[in-house]
Design a protein around this motif. Structure first.
Motif, PDB file in Angstrom:
ATOM      1  N   GLN A  40       0.359   5.322  -9.132  1.00 54.55           N
ATOM      2  CA  GLN A  40      -0.962   4.785  -8.826  1.00 54.55           C
ATOM      3  C   GLN A  40      -0.927   3.264  -8.730  1.00 54.55           C
ATOM      4  O   GLN A  40      -1.542   2.668  -7.836  1.00 54.55           O
ATOM      5  N   ASN A  41      -0.195   2.636  -9.634  1.00 50.68           N
ATOM      6  CA  ASN A  41      -0.105   1.176  -9.617  1.00 50.68           C
ATOM      7  C   ASN A  41       0.609   0.677  -8.366  1.00 50.68           C
ATOM      8  O   ASN A  41       0.262  -0.387  -7.829  1.00 50.68           O
ATOM      9  N   ARG A  42       1.595   1.426  -7.911  1.00 48.42           N
ATOM     10  CA  ARG A  42       2.351   0.984  -6.745  1.00 48.42           C
ATOM     11  C   ARG A  42       1.505   0.999  -5.481  1.00 48.42           C
ATOM     12  O   ARG A  42       1.784   0.280  -4.525  1.00 48.42           O
ATOM     13  N   ARG A  43       0.454   1.813  -5.455  1.00 45.39           N
ATOM     14  CA  ARG A  43      -0.447   1.809  -4.305  1.00 45.39           C
ATOM     15  C   ARG A  43      -1.217   0.496  -4.219  1.00 45.39           C
ATOM     16  O   ARG A  43      -1.683   0.117  -3.143  1.00 45.39           O
ATOM     17  N   ASN A  44      -1.381  -0.169  -5.364  1.00 45.68           N
ATOM     18  CA  ASN A  44      -2.181  -1.388  -5.410  1.00 45.68           C
ATOM     19  C   ASN A  44      -1.329  -2.649  -5.549  1.00 45.68           C
ATOM     20  O   ASN A  44      -1.869  -3.717  -5.831  1.00 45.68           O
ATOM     21  N   MET A  45      -0.031  -2.529  -5.384  1.00 49.13           N
ATOM     22  CA  MET A  45       0.814  -3.718  -5.417  1.00 49.13           C
ATOM     23  C   MET A  45       0.519  -4.615  -4.211  1.00 49.13           C
ATOM     24  O   MET A  45      -0.047  -4.169  -3.205  1.00 49.13           O
ATOM     25  N   GLN A  80      17.346   4.854   3.700  1.00 51.35           N
ATOM     26  CA  GLN A  80      18.083   5.861   2.944  1.00 51.35           C
ATOM     27  C   GLN A  80      17.525   7.253   3.236  1.00 51.35           C
ATOM     28  O   GLN A  80      16.311   7.439   3.330  1.00 51.35           O
ATOM     29  N   LEU A  81      18.440   8.208   3.370  1.00 54.55           N
ATOM     30  CA  LEU A  81      18.033   9.568   3.691  1.00 54.55           C
ATOM     31  C   LEU A  81      17.247  10.192   2.545  1.00 54.55           C
ATOM     32  O   LEU A  81      16.274  10.916   2.758  1.00 54.55           O
ATOM     33  N   TYR A  82      17.652   9.908   1.292  1.00 60.80           N
ATOM     34  CA  TYR A  82      17.016  10.528   0.143  1.00 60.80           C
ATOM     35  C   TYR A  82      16.119   9.530  -0.581  1.00 60.80           C
ATOM     36  O   TYR A  82      16.216   9.340  -1.790  1.00 60.80           O
ATOM     37  N   ALA A  83      15.253   8.881   0.149  1.00 58.08           N
ATOM     38  CA  ALA A  83      14.251   7.991  -0.429  1.00 58.08           C
ATOM     39  C   ALA A  83      12.903   8.377   0.167  1.00 58.08           C
ATOM     40  O   ALA A  83      12.793   8.605   1.370  1.00 58.08           O
ATOM     41  N   TRP A  84      11.907   8.449  -0.695  1.00 58.62           N
ATOM     42  CA  TRP A  84      10.597   8.899  -0.254  1.00 58.62           C
ATOM     43  C   TRP A  84       9.539   7.888  -0.637  1.00 58.62           C
ATOM     44  O   TRP A  84       9.678   7.140  -1.609  1.00 58.62           O
ATOM     45  N   ALA A  85       8.449   7.890   0.126  1.00 58.31           N
ATOM     46  CA  ALA A  85       7.326   7.009  -0.167  1.00 58.31           C
ATOM     47  C   ALA A  85       6.669   7.445  -1.474  1.00 58.31           C
ATOM     48  O   ALA A  85       6.652   8.627  -1.812  1.00 58.31           O
ATOM     49  N   PRO A  86       6.110   6.503  -2.255  1.00 59.56           N
ATOM     50  CA  PRO A  86       5.459   6.863  -3.513  1.00 59.56           C
ATOM     51  C   PRO A  86       4.365   7.905  -3.351  1.00 59.56           C
ATOM     52  O   PRO A  86       4.169   8.743  -4.232  1.00 59.56           O
ATOM     53  N   SER A  87       3.640   7.872  -2.225  1.00 62.07           N
ATOM     54  CA  SER A  87       2.582   8.863  -2.004  1.00 62.07           C
ATOM     55  C   SER A  87       3.158  10.274  -1.921  1.00 62.07           C
ATOM     56  O   SER A  87       2.561  11.244  -2.417  1.00 62.07           O
ATOM     57  N   THR A  88       4.336  10.418  -1.298  1.00 56.69           N
ATOM     58  CA  THR A  88       4.993  11.721  -1.213  1.00 56.69           C
ATOM     59  C   THR A  88       5.439  12.199  -2.587  1.00 56.69           C
ATOM     60  O   THR A  88       5.261  13.371  -2.946  1.00 56.69           O
ATOM     61  N   LEU A  89       6.008  11.292  -3.372  1.00 58.86           N
ATOM     62  CA  LEU A  89       6.463  11.654  -4.711  1.00 58.86           C
ATOM     63  C   LEU A  89       5.285  11.991  -5.624  1.00 58.86           C
ATOM     64  O   LEU A  89       5.372  12.912  -6.444  1.00 58.86           O
ATOM     65  N   TYR A  93       7.854  -0.490  12.600  1.00 56.27           N
ATOM     66  CA  TYR A  93       7.262   0.521  11.749  1.00 56.27           C
ATOM     67  C   TYR A  93       5.996  -0.060  11.138  1.00 56.27           C
ATOM     68  O   TYR A  93       6.025  -1.133  10.528  1.00 56.27           O
ATOM     69  N   ARG A  94       4.866   0.622  11.306  1.00 52.24           N
ATOM     70  CA  ARG A  94       3.587   0.155  10.785  1.00 52.24           C
ATOM     71  C   ARG A  94       3.195   0.980   9.574  1.00 52.24           C
ATOM     72  O   ARG A  94       3.273   2.211   9.596  1.00 52.24           O
ATOM     73  N   SER A  95       2.785   0.298   8.529  1.00 53.35           N
ATOM     74  CA  SER A  95       2.374   0.965   7.296  1.00 53.35           C
ATOM     75  C   SER A  95       1.011   0.435   6.881  1.00 53.35           C
ATOM     76  O   SER A  95       0.801  -0.780   6.787  1.00 53.35           O
ATOM     77  N   LEU A  96       0.067   1.336   6.627  1.00 56.62           N
ATOM     78  CA  LEU A  96      -1.287   0.958   6.233  1.00 56.62           C
ATOM     79  C   LEU A  96      -1.372   0.890   4.721  1.00 56.62           C
ATOM     80  O   LEU A  96      -1.040   1.854   4.026  1.00 56.62           O
ATOM     81  N   MET A  97      -1.801  -0.251   4.208  1.00 57.49           N
ATOM     82  CA  MET A  97      -1.908  -0.428   2.774  1.00 57.49           C
ATOM     83  C   MET A  97      -3.074   0.397   2.217  1.00 57.49           C
ATOM     84  O   MET A  97      -4.126   0.519   2.851  1.00 57.49           O
ATOM     85  N   ALA A  98      -2.887   0.957   1.019  1.00 58.22           N
ATOM     86  CA  ALA A  98      -3.928   1.784   0.401  1.00 58.22           C
ATOM     87  C   ALA A  98      -5.092   0.946  -0.110  1.00 58.22           C
ATOM     88  O   ALA A  98      -6.228   1.423  -0.159  1.00 58.22           O
ATOM     89  N   ASP A  99      -4.825  -0.305  -0.471  1.00 56.73           N
ATOM     90  CA  ASP A  99      -5.866  -1.185  -1.004  1.00 56.73           C
ATOM     91  C   ASP A  99      -6.589  -1.870   0.145  1.00 56.73           C
ATOM     92  O   ASP A  99      -6.130  -2.872   0.695  1.00 56.73           O
ATOM     93  N   ASN A 100      -7.775  -1.355   0.501  1.00 60.05           N
ATOM     94  CA  ASN A 100      -8.523  -1.914   1.629  1.00 60.05           C
ATOM     95  C   ASN A 100      -9.186  -3.245   1.308  1.00 60.05           C
ATOM     96  O   ASN A 100      -9.633  -3.947   2.214  1.00 60.05           O
ATOM     97  N   SER A 101      -9.264  -3.583   0.034  1.00 61.24           N
ATOM     98  CA  SER A 101      -9.927  -4.831  -0.352  1.00 61.24           C
ATOM     99  C   SER A 101      -9.033  -6.051  -0.192  1.00 61.24           C
ATOM    100  O   SER A 101      -9.525  -7.188  -0.215  1.00 61.24           O
TER     101      SER A 101
END
Length: 439
Positions: free
Chosen positions: A221-226, A242-251, A325-333
């Motif tokens: 949860q904290n990593r979403r707001n970094m 890395q092949l065996y690395a996943w986004a925190p949201s997936t984990l 590669y585009r990534s949307l941040m979870a913290d909209n503020s």
């Protein structure tokens, strides 16, 4: 030296009584208690009062129980010898790089004696590769929960090691477990022995599992707001390389499928078949390293991991080209965005390429900061660093965070890379030699 004095200790202990102490209580609200006094400088209301006779009486009764207060047990990790056996200056008999002392089926021992600092300290690193039946995001989550459980247990049971100036770290991965111990060389083998024995006899209790699961949930949860630049560096970049690395949201989504039974199963089976890599360095002799290795083998008592079961974290092979590669941040503020530009520049397995990547980083560092931060005022976070993953390519990474549009920020970084490339191409041999000497 201070001699042992039983009378002095008894005299000191005599003052530690329920009638001879002050109790400070602080709270947002004190109920019906009126705080009659006011602190002189900050105007804080407070009250000083005697403890009730009932409370003191209960404390006295408890105080007479002998187990309530006692001196600590002897610390087994306090060094008994600080003799230095290593050389202060390298000579023909001291290797400048780790030497492979043993190599058998499923076992490697590397040794490096300290030839620089002449201190009674050492460093031991142990990697235990175990069989991985599958490679999934759930496997990664189970390994991380076990990692939290192990640290929860060891921080309590091996606290004496840190008190005596030792340190340790354990990381459970999908492919194995890394153990690092550092501190006074005299008791470092003892710490490693205690560490491995505890790992072999792990018993994950329910409360330890739930506490570890809660910590991991909070971490995701904290990593979403970094801050955006930290998310790109710590989460997005490994995921892309890395092949065996996943986004925190997936984990985080896999936490609901985790169970104490799965964690216990990994803990129980991790050391059945292993491939051991051991590095002993610091204030040790070769004979010491051999003794440590022999002890590790006896404690583990595991079968060699078959060659067909050896696994490694595979690295994505990035073909030449220009990728976005585009990534949307979870913290909209957040008003900030970030850009991470990577340039692949040689093989990690090549010492020459690694040195050149490090040199490039130092050449580029100040000009990048001066251009994007000082002149263009694009943000406080501007950096360049070199990194790599396992046997993949060296990566020169440009990182910037700004309130400016990320597309514009990308254009400014691209322009800087083109200009610095020409600047480096115009380096004379003497300029480069002077830079190398300074580095």
């Amino acid at each position: 030296a201070i001699d042992y004095d039983a009378d002095a200790i008894a005299g000191f202990m005599a003052h530690l009584r329920p009638h001879n102490y002050r109790l400070f209580l602080g709270a947002q609200s004190h109920g019906n208690i009126q705080l009659a006094a006011t602190e002189k400088y900050y105007g804080t209301p407070y009250l000083v009062d005697d403890l009730s006779a009932n409370l003191v009486g209960e404390a006295v009764m408890e105080w007479h129980k002998p187990y309530r207060l006692h001196l600590p047990d002897p610390n087994p990790f306090v060094p008994e010898s600080t003799k230095v056996v290593s050389k202060s200056v390298p000579d023909a008999n001291v290797a400048t790089a780790p030497t492979l002392l043993q190599s058998t089926d499923g076992y490697e021992l590397w040794f490096k004696q300290d030839d620089q600092f002449a201190q009674p300290r050492g460093y031991i690193r142990l990697h235990l590769a175990y069989e991985r039946s599958s490679a999934s995001s759930l496997d990664r989550v189970i390994a991380r929960i076990l990692d939290e459980c192990v640290n929860h247990i060891l921080d309590k049971e091996l606290s004496n090691a840190k008190i005596s100036g030792m340190d340790y770290k354990v990381i459970f991965r999908m492919t194995g477990v890394d153990v690092k111990v550092t501190g006074f060389s005299d008791k470092l083998p003892h710490l490693l022995e205690a560490f491995i024995k505890r790992l072999k006899a792990l018993d994950i209790e329910e409360h330890v599992y739930h506490d570890s699961l809660t910590l991991l949930q909070q971490d995701y949860q904290n990593r979403r707001n970094m801050q955006p630049f930290r998310q790109l560096h710590h989460d997005v970049m490994p995921h892309l390389n890395q092949l065996y690395a996943w986004a925190p949201s997936t984990l985080e989504q896999q936490l609901q499928h985790a169970s104490i039974g799965k964690v216990r199963k990994l803990a129980a089976s991790a050391f059945d078949s292993t491939r051991v890599k051991l590095l002993v360095s610091g204030n040790f002799r070769e004979a010491d390293a051999m003794d440590i290795a022999r002890n590790v083998q006896q404690i583990l008592n595991s079968k060699p991991l078959p060659a067909t079961k050896h696994t490694r974290n595979r690295v994505v092979d990035i073909a030449p080209g220009h990728y976005i590669y585009r990534s949307l941040m979870a913290d909209n503020s957040s008003l900030n965005g970030a850009v991470l530009t990577t340039v692949y520049c040689g093989a990690r397995a090549s010492p020459r390429d690694r040195v050149l990547a490090l040199a490039l980083k130092h050449i580029i560092d100040n000009p990048l900061f001066n251009q994007l931060r000082t002149k263009e005022q694009l943000g406080y976070v501007v950096a360049v660093f070199e990194t790599s993953y396992d046997a993949g390519q060296m990566i020169l990474t440009f990182l910037a965070q700004s309130e400016a549009n990320p597309a514009y920020l990308t254009q400014r970084i691209d322009k800087f890379i083109r200009e610095i490339r020409q600047h480096i191409a115009n380096y004379s041999a003497s300029d480069f030699d002077a830079f190398v000497q300074a580095l």
